[in-house]
Design an enzyme around this catalytic site. Sequence first.
Site, mmCIF file in Angstrom:
data_model
loop_
_atom_site.group_PDB
_atom_site.id
_atom_site.type_symbol
_atom_site.label_atom_id
_atom_site.label_comp_id
_atom_site.label_asym_id
_atom_site.label_seq_id
_atom_site.Cartn_x
_atom_site.Cartn_y
_atom_site.Cartn_z
ATOM 1 N N HIS A 1 10.644 -24.239 8.414
ATOM 2 C CA HIS A 1 9.222 -25.208 9.283
ATOM 3 C C HIS A 1 8.289 -24.918 9.092
ATOM 4 O O HIS A 1 7.165 -26.116 8.894
ATOM 5 C CB HIS A 1 9.504 -24.717 10.552
ATOM 6 N N ASP B 1 0.960 -1.247 0.212
ATOM 7 C CA ASP B 1 -0.373 -0.406 -0.145
ATOM 8 C C ASP B 1 1.417 1.638 0.457
ATOM 9 O O ASP B 1 1.910 0.916 0.018
ATOM 10 C CB ASP B 1 -1.055 -0.165 1.206
ATOM 11 N N HIS B 2 0.440 2.797 0.132
ATOM 12 C CA HIS B 2 1.090 3.438 -0.387
ATOM 13 C C HIS B 2 2.052 3.886 1.384
ATOM 14 O O HIS B 2 3.308 4.218 1.107
ATOM 15 C CB HIS B 2 -0.191 5.321 0.122
ATOM 16 N N HIS C 1 8.024 -31.337 9.547
ATOM 17 C CA HIS C 1 7.514 -29.994 9.579
ATOM 18 C C HIS C 1 6.126 -30.327 8.592
ATOM 19 O O HIS C 1 5.177 -29.451 8.557
ATOM 20 C CB HIS C 1 7.964 -28.582 9.220
ATOM 21 N N THR D 1 3.007 -1.810 8.677
ATOM 22 C CA THR D 1 3.272 -2.903 9.503
ATOM 23 C C THR D 1 3.869 -3.847 9.130
ATOM 24 O O THR D 1 4.802 -4.794 10.035
ATOM 25 C CB THR D 1 1.893 -2.551 10.475
ATOM 26 N N CYS E 1 3.579 -2.949 4.292
ATOM 27 C CA CYS E 1 2.268 -2.175 4.588
ATOM 28 C C CYS E 1 3.157 -1.346 5.362
ATOM 29 O O CYS E 1 4.747 -1.630 5.737
ATOM 30 C CB CYS E 1 1.007 -2.494 4.646
#
Length: 149
Positions: A98, A8-9, A133, A67, A65
Amino acid sequence: MKIALACDHGGLNLKTAVIEYLKAHNYEYEDFGCYTKDSCDYPDYALPAAEAVAEGKCDRGIAICSTGIGVSIVANKVPGIRCAHCHDSYCAKYTRLHNNSNMLAMGEKVVGVGYALEIVETFLTTEFEGGRHSRRVDKITAIEKKYGK
């Protein structure tokens, strides 16, 4: 290996740096946007990137993004996607070893460009370990099927 990219921006600058890394290392990629700093909604870009990975049109994906949280939530709504929100190369290594994660989410405001590119390199060059796994990844797939995802 073909990589699906989305941002995103709030992730545009980091996505641009990732594109330069991919070009320098001869990775094929498809850029699902966004392309400007104009405010936009991350689901509009993370979803088609995740769908491309889930459908096999791209081998892995990277979504960015501010975060990394929003794009990871969106990507993980797509059946067959195991998107790992990573802020260090240790997590990137072990999510591949894993979990056989097929998408990476990062936050531009969380990791600097230099370290983000180390995370990308680790994510793209680490192979799934398999073994015990595989059983665990199969259980994740069974959960998706149970809930109609």
